[in-house]
Structure formats: structure tokens, C-alpha cells
Design a protein around this motif. Structure first.
Motif, PDB file in Angstrom:
ATOM      1  N   TRP A  14       0.763  -1.237  -0.142  1.00 44.66           N
ATOM      2  CA  TRP A  14       0.272   0.002   0.324  1.00 44.66           C
ATOM      3  C   TRP A  14       1.189   0.990   0.443  1.00 44.66           C
ATOM      4  CZ3 TRP A  14      -4.608  -0.310  -1.964  1.00 44.66           C
ATOM      5  CH2 TRP A  14      -5.257  -1.455  -1.725  1.00 44.66           C
ATOM      6  N   PHE A  15       1.705   0.972   0.473  1.00 47.50           N
ATOM      7  CA  PHE A  15       2.938   2.540   0.946  1.00 47.50           C
ATOM      8  C   PHE A  15       3.551   3.039  -0.531  1.00 47.50           C
ATOM      9  CE2 PHE A  15       6.631   4.435   0.718  1.00 47.50           C
ATOM     10  CZ  PHE A  15       7.003   5.558   1.673  1.00 47.50           C
ATOM     11  N   PHE A  16       4.053   2.116  -1.455  1.00 46.10           N
ATOM     12  CA  PHE A  16       4.171   2.397  -2.905  1.00 46.10           C
ATOM     13  C   PHE A  16       2.944   1.969  -4.201  1.00 46.10           C
ATOM     14  CE2 PHE A  16       7.748  -1.483  -1.462  1.00 46.10           C
ATOM     15  CZ  PHE A  16       9.238  -0.371  -1.595  1.00 46.10           C
ATOM     16  N   ILE A  17       2.224   1.425  -3.476  1.00 50.37           N
ATOM     17  CA  ILE A  17       0.336   2.075  -4.106  1.00 50.37           C
ATOM     18  C   ILE A  17       0.320   3.968  -4.279  1.00 50.37           C
ATOM     19  CG2 ILE A  17      -1.883   1.850  -4.452  1.00 50.37           C
ATOM     20  CD1 ILE A  17      -0.155  -0.003  -5.931  1.00 50.37           C
ATOM     21  N   TRP A  18       0.491   3.958  -2.901  1.00 51.41           N
ATOM     22  CA  TRP A  18       0.202   5.217  -2.542  1.00 51.41           C
ATOM     23  C   TRP A  18       1.524   6.601  -3.094  1.00 51.41           C
ATOM     24  CZ3 TRP A  18       3.383   9.161   0.413  1.00 51.41           C
ATOM     25  CH2 TRP A  18       2.239  10.317   0.815  1.00 51.41           C
ATOM     26  N   ILE A  19       2.665   6.132  -2.900  1.00 48.84           N
ATOM     27  CA  ILE A  19       3.632   6.717  -4.118  1.00 48.84           C
ATOM     28  C   ILE A  19       3.652   6.866  -5.264  1.00 48.84           C
ATOM     29  CG2 ILE A  19       6.387   6.682  -4.336  1.00 48.84           C
ATOM     30  CD1 ILE A  19       6.037   7.359  -1.587  1.00 48.84           C
ATOM     31  N   SER A  20       3.237   5.441  -5.940  1.00 42.85           N
ATOM     32  CA  SER A  20       2.495   5.794  -7.415  1.00 42.85           C
ATOM     33  C   SER A  20       1.926   6.764  -7.885  1.00 42.85           C
ATOM     34  CB  SER A  20       2.916   4.158  -8.172  1.00 42.85           C
ATOM     35  OG  SER A  20       1.582   3.837  -7.305  1.00 42.85           O
ATOM     36  N   ALA A  21       0.579   6.890  -6.862  1.00 40.46           N
ATOM     37  CA  ALA A  21      -0.261   7.713  -7.377  1.00 40.46           C
ATOM     38  C   ALA A  21      -0.013   9.214  -7.643  1.00 40.46           C
ATOM     39  CB  ALA A  21      -1.757   7.000  -6.321  1.00 40.46           C
ATOM     40  N   VAL A  22       1.159   9.185  -5.948  1.00 40.60           N
ATOM     41  CA  VAL A  22       1.336  10.888  -5.642  1.00 40.60           C
ATOM     42  C   VAL A  22       1.646  10.957  -7.191  1.00 40.60           C
ATOM     43  CG1 VAL A  22       3.052  12.207  -4.309  1.00 40.60           C
ATOM     44  CG2 VAL A  22       1.406  10.530  -3.339  1.00 40.60           C
ATOM     45  N   MET A  23       3.226  10.604  -7.674  1.00 42.40           N
ATOM     46  CA  MET A  23       3.473  10.523  -8.961  1.00 42.40           C
ATOM     47  C   MET A  23       3.109  10.601  -9.480  1.00 42.40           C
ATOM     48  SD  MET A  23       6.722   7.763  -8.322  1.00 42.40           S
ATOM     49  CE  MET A  23       7.570   8.024  -9.858  1.00 42.40           C
ATOM     50  N   ILE A  24       1.917  10.095 -10.341  1.00 47.79           N
ATOM     51  CA  ILE A  24       1.077  10.354 -11.132  1.00 47.79           C
ATOM     52  C   ILE A  24       0.435  11.645 -11.736  1.00 47.79           C
ATOM     53  CG2 ILE A  24      -0.771   9.297 -12.800  1.00 47.79           C
ATOM     54  CD1 ILE A  24       0.151   6.357 -11.655  1.00 47.79           C
ATOM     55  N   TRP A  25      -0.053  12.331 -10.264  1.00 46.11           N
ATOM     56  CA  TRP A  25      -0.599  12.995  -9.909  1.00 46.11           C
ATOM     57  C   TRP A  25       0.033  14.181 -10.187  1.00 46.11           C
ATOM     58  CZ3 TRP A  25      -0.017  16.805  -6.299  1.00 46.11           C
ATOM     59  CH2 TRP A  25      -1.542  18.474  -6.332  1.00 46.11           C
ATOM     60  N   PHE A  26       1.206  14.247  -9.855  1.00 42.89           N
ATOM     61  CA  PHE A  26       2.228  15.226  -9.922  1.00 42.89           C
ATOM     62  C   PHE A  26       2.542  15.269 -11.448  1.00 42.89           C
ATOM     63  CE2 PHE A  26       3.631  15.447  -5.657  1.00 42.89           C
ATOM     64  CZ  PHE A  26       2.938  17.248  -5.410  1.00 42.89           C
ATOM     65  N   GLN A  27       2.522  14.147 -12.040  1.00 39.03           N
ATOM     66  CA  GLN A  27       2.777  14.025 -13.804  1.00 39.03           C
ATOM     67  C   GLN A  27       1.786  14.974 -14.077  1.00 39.03           C
ATOM     68  OE1 GLN A  27       6.024  12.858 -14.804  1.00 39.03           O
ATOM     69  NE2 GLN A  27       5.156  13.727 -16.424  1.00 39.03           N
ATOM     70  N   CYS A  28       0.706  14.640 -13.875  1.00 36.64           N
ATOM     71  CA  CYS A  28      -0.815  14.897 -14.556  1.00 36.64           C
ATOM     72  C   CYS A  28      -0.412  16.560 -14.394  1.00 36.64           C
ATOM     73  CB  CYS A  28      -2.391  14.547 -13.791  1.00 36.64           C
ATOM     74  SG  CYS A  28      -1.931  12.311 -14.487  1.00 36.64           S
TER      75      CYS A  28
END
Length: 128
Positions: A14-28
Motif C-alpha cells: 500500500w505504501f508503494f501504491i500510494w507513492i505511485s499514485a502521488v507521482m502520477i498525480w504530480f505528472q498530470c
């Protein structure tokens, strides 16, 4: 904190899922403001969606604008590479042929800027 290895693995997942979601959000968000074709109202609308619904908004953004997002990133990478190549060529100096070097040295000799000995040294260096 962790009672067994499975709790740790689940927490890590869940930590890595959260980190990847934050990265996608910032990229958007970054792509949204780099896009010159999108109007101000479009940027405002996407910003509201991405802020109010970050997970769903990021997925919708990737689905709706993923192809153009990739094209912009590829164009930016190509521009950066071209700029780097120009800088390398500029820093390395223009490579001229030996004939060009000898001709420019001859022009300097004819104008009196260099002596015959300096001309001979430049000519030997160009032919080496």
C-alpha cells in the motif's frame, strides 16, 4: 508495529501504491500546465478535478489525455537532445578540414597577422 511478515508486505504494497499514485498525480499537474493547446478554462477545470478527486481525476486525465501527454514528453526530450547536441558542437568548436585551416592560415599570413614560421607551424599542425 508489524506482527508478522505478511503485515509488513501488505503495508509495503500500500505504501508503494500510494507513492505511485502521488507521482502520477504530480505528472498530470505538470503536464496540465505545460500544454500550450489547452485553454485557461480547460486548465482550471482539470485542476479542479485533479484537486477534488485526485485518484479518479488522475486516472481520467491519463485516459483522456495520455496520448497527447506522451507526445509532449517525447517532443520535450527531442528538444533537450537537440539543445545538448548544439551545445556539444559549440563547446567542441567547429571542425574544419585541413584545407580550410591552411587557407585561413594563408589569409593571416597575407594580412601580416602571422609570420612565415607561424604559418608553417599551423600548416604542419593542420596536415598532422
Amino acid at each position: 508495529m508489524f506482527t508478522n511478515i505478511f503485515d509488513f508486505m501488505l503495508w509495503s504494497f500500500w505504501f508503494f501504491i500510494w507513492i505511485s499514485a502521488v507521482m502520477i498525480w504530480f505528472q498530470c499537474i505538470v503536464d496540465l500546465f505545460r500544454d500550450p493547446t489547452l485553454s485557461g478554462w480547460g486548465k482550471a477545470g482539470w485542476s479542479v478535478v485533479l484537486i477534488l478527486l485526485p485518484w479518479i481525476g488522475g486516472l481520467i486525465y491519463l485516459i483522456a489525455r495520455g496520448k497527447s501527454m506522451t507526445e509532449r514528453q517525447m517532443a520535450a526530450a527531442a528538444d533537450m537532445r537537440a539543445a545538448q547536441d548544439r551545445y556539444i558542437r559549440q563547446a567542441a568548436g567547429s571542425a574544419s578540414s585541413p584545407a580550410d585551416q591552411i587557407a585561413s592560415a594563408k589569409a593571416l599570413l597575407d594580412s601580416g597577422a602571422i609570420t612565415q614560421a607561424e604559418y608553417d607551424a599551423l600548416k604542419a599542425k593542420a596536415l598532422a
